[in-house]
Design a protein around this motif. Structure first.
Motif, mmCIF file in Angstrom:
data_model
loop_
_atom_site.group_PDB
_atom_site.id
_atom_site.type_symbol
_atom_site.label_atom_id
_atom_site.label_comp_id
_atom_site.label_asym_id
_atom_site.label_seq_id
_atom_site.Cartn_x
_atom_site.Cartn_y
_atom_site.Cartn_z
ATOM 1 N N SER A 1 0.778 -1.286 0.054
ATOM 2 C CA SER A 1 0.009 0.018 0.071
ATOM 3 C C SER A 1 0.675 1.250 0.109
ATOM 4 N N GLN A 2 0.272 2.353 -0.217
ATOM 5 C CA GLN A 2 0.951 3.675 -0.306
ATOM 6 C C GLN A 2 1.534 3.984 1.368
ATOM 7 N N ALA A 3 0.825 3.752 2.249
ATOM 8 C CA ALA A 3 1.476 3.953 3.485
ATOM 9 C C ALA A 3 2.376 3.073 3.909
ATOM 10 N N THR A 4 2.449 1.691 3.269
ATOM 11 C CA THR A 4 3.699 0.861 3.488
ATOM 12 C C THR A 4 4.790 1.484 2.793
ATOM 13 N N ALA A 5 4.660 1.802 1.667
ATOM 14 C CA ALA A 5 5.714 2.272 0.981
ATOM 15 C C ALA A 5 6.400 3.557 1.459
ATOM 16 N N PHE A 6 5.657 4.321 2.115
ATOM 17 C CA PHE A 6 6.063 5.481 2.906
ATOM 18 C C PHE A 6 7.123 5.119 4.085
ATOM 19 N N VAL A 7 6.658 4.165 4.861
ATOM 20 C CA VAL A 7 7.363 3.799 6.072
ATOM 21 C C VAL A 7 8.706 2.906 5.912
ATOM 22 N N GLN A 8 8.794 2.604 4.516
ATOM 23 C CA GLN A 8 9.891 1.889 4.155
ATOM 24 C C GLN A 8 11.124 2.829 3.591
ATOM 25 N N CYS A 9 10.712 4.039 3.520
ATOM 26 C CA CYS A 9 11.668 4.884 3.139
ATOM 27 C C CYS A 9 12.519 5.450 4.161
ATOM 28 N N LEU A 10 13.513 4.869 4.949
ATOM 29 C CA LEU A 10 14.122 5.228 5.827
ATOM 30 C C LEU A 10 15.469 5.571 5.557
ATOM 31 N N GLU A 11 15.889 6.702 6.126
ATOM 32 C CA GLU A 11 17.326 7.510 6.007
ATOM 33 C C GLU A 11 18.019 7.507 7.124
ATOM 34 N N PRO A 12 19.237 7.595 6.978
ATOM 35 C CA PRO A 12 20.174 7.751 8.163
ATOM 36 C C PRO A 12 19.969 9.114 8.955
ATOM 37 N N ARG A 13 19.880 9.011 10.416
ATOM 38 C CA ARG A 13 19.636 10.151 11.209
ATOM 39 C C ARG A 13 20.810 11.205 11.090
ATOM 40 N N PRO A 14 20.499 12.448 10.650
ATOM 41 C CA PRO A 14 21.628 13.342 10.446
ATOM 42 C C PRO A 14 21.809 13.998 11.713
ATOM 43 N N THR A 15 21.042 13.933 12.685
ATOM 44 C CA THR A 15 21.461 14.558 14.062
ATOM 45 C C THR A 15 21.683 13.498 15.253
ATOM 46 N N PRO A 16 22.405 13.641 16.287
ATOM 47 C CA PRO A 16 22.670 12.780 16.957
ATOM 48 C C PRO A 16 21.604 12.519 17.917
ATOM 49 N N GLN A 17 21.397 11.334 18.483
ATOM 50 C CA GLN A 17 20.286 10.881 19.466
ATOM 51 C C GLN A 17 20.580 12.058 20.798
ATOM 52 N N LEU A 18 19.282 12.108 21.611
ATOM 53 C CA LEU A 18 19.373 12.818 22.778
ATOM 54 C C LEU A 18 20.228 11.950 23.742
ATOM 55 N N ARG A 19 20.939 12.701 24.452
ATOM 56 C CA ARG A 19 21.676 11.925 25.722
ATOM 57 C C ARG A 19 20.890 11.980 26.970
ATOM 58 N N GLU A 20 21.141 11.262 27.974
ATOM 59 C CA GLU A 20 20.427 11.162 29.098
ATOM 60 C C GLU A 20 21.442 11.523 30.237
ATOM 61 N N ARG A 21 21.158 12.289 30.957
ATOM 62 C CA ARG A 21 22.086 12.797 32.280
ATOM 63 C C ARG A 21 21.511 12.590 33.550
ATOM 64 N N ALA A 22 21.816 12.164 34.548
ATOM 65 C CA ALA A 22 21.259 12.128 35.818
ATOM 66 C C ALA A 22 21.526 13.226 36.854
ATOM 67 N N LEU A 23 20.618 13.981 37.170
ATOM 68 C CA LEU A 23 20.878 15.262 37.822
ATOM 69 C C LEU A 23 20.342 15.303 39.290
ATOM 70 N N SER A 24 21.136 15.410 40.328
ATOM 71 C CA SER A 24 20.740 15.430 41.781
ATOM 72 C C SER A 24 19.987 16.737 41.867
ATOM 73 N N PRO A 25 19.451 16.641 43.149
ATOM 74 C CA PRO A 25 18.779 17.952 43.465
ATOM 75 C C PRO A 25 19.838 18.817 44.160
ATOM 76 N N VAL A 26 19.709 19.917 43.986
ATOM 77 C CA VAL A 26 20.671 21.367 44.647
ATOM 78 C C VAL A 26 20.157 21.766 45.864
ATOM 79 N N ALA A 27 18.939 21.591 46.270
ATOM 80 C CA ALA A 27 18.290 22.147 47.605
ATOM 81 C C ALA A 27 17.239 21.223 48.075
ATOM 82 N N ILE A 28 17.084 21.201 49.285
ATOM 83 C CA ILE A 28 15.700 20.687 49.772
ATOM 84 C C ILE A 28 14.649 21.886 50.203
ATOM 85 N N VAL A 29 13.617 22.006 49.464
ATOM 86 C CA VAL A 29 12.912 23.265 49.657
ATOM 87 C C VAL A 29 12.150 22.975 51.115
#
Length: 257
Positions: A1-29
């Motif tokens: 189908s047209q929808a199937t043909a569309f999702v098969q057109c995959l290309e390399p991602r030109p931008t990096p993936q998001l990174r994850e960083r663990a942040l600790s709290p700086v204060a107890i309110v």
């Protein structure tokens, strides 16, 4: 189908993936205890309303030991114990943690608790009257509380465990954590924000004698980080999902260009 043909057109991602960083709290309110009976009119799953309408006061009967250790990345953590009297009086301990600035990311807590311990977690980018507003004030004609839900409920198993959101829901700076332990001690080993952002570093710096300009510079930089998303979204506070409405999407594209 047209929808199937569309999702098969995959290309390399030109931008990096998001990174994850663990942040600790700086204060107890704030630390204190909450009376669950003051919010009994709300169901167990009406978490945001339970937390917002529950009466909070200073620690008198519940217990929190070592809250300041949550600011230490080594993860020693704090011990929290609810007061549960034979007459049915209950007081549950809570903490409000500050991460210093709004962050796009997932709240994460590491705890060690008896099975059945209930933990309620609320999060928001601001404080209102010294409390975390888990929902915007609802317009009864258009929205329900669930439309603005920024709180979750976790029922613990036995031992050490980790809870975190599957994906970011909103910009978060403040984290409100309530432990309902039934009188038994539980340990909050760590409370973090897992920030999601593009792997970029700041290259410029600005500082002058005017504190207002310095604050504006910092706010601009923080806003850039908040806006580094993988999709076009409404903003950093609302749905945070791909926002596809006629007219508004066109405005987003023009703004980006």
């Amino acid at each position: 189908s047209q929808a199937t043909a569309f999702v098969q057109c995959l290309e390399p991602r030109p931008t990096p993936q998001l990174r994850e960083r663990a942040l600790s709290p700086v204060a107890i309110v704030r630390t204190g205890e909450q009376d669950p009976a003051t919010a009994v009119r709300f169901g167990e799953l009406d978490i945001a309303q339970r937390l917002w309408h529950g009466v909070c006061g200073p620690l008198e009967q519940a217990s929190i030991v070592g809250a300041e250790r949550l600011l230490d990345e080594r993860g020693a953590g704090a011990e929290l114990t609810s007061h549960a009297a034979p007459d049915g009086t209950v007081r549950d301990p809570f903490l409000i943690l500050d991460f210093g600035r709004p962050v796009i990311g997932m709240p994460e807590i590491v705890l060690e608790a008896p099975a059945g311990t209930v933990v309620e977690i609320g999060y928001a980018e601001k404080l209102v009257d010294g409390r975390v507003p888990f929902c915007e004030v609802p317009d009864e004609a258009r929205h329900s509380w669930n439309d603005w839900l920024h709180a979750d409920r976790y029922v613990a198993g036995e031992g050490v465990q980790t809870w975190r959101l599957f994906e970011p829901r909103t910009a978060t700076r403040y984290l409100h954590v309530v432990f309902r332990t039934g009188g038994k001690p539980a340990r909050l080993r760590a409370a973090r924000l897992i920030a999601q952002e593009y792997p970029v570093e700041e290259r410029g710096r600005f500082e002058c004698s005017d504190p207002t300009l310095n604050t504006l510079w910092r706010a601009a930089v923080d806003t850039v980080y908040l806006a580094m998303e993988d999709v076009l979204s409404c903003d950093s506070v609302r749905e945070r999902s791909y926002y596809f409405l006629a007219g508004e999407l066109e405005q987003h594209h023009q703004t980006i260009y």
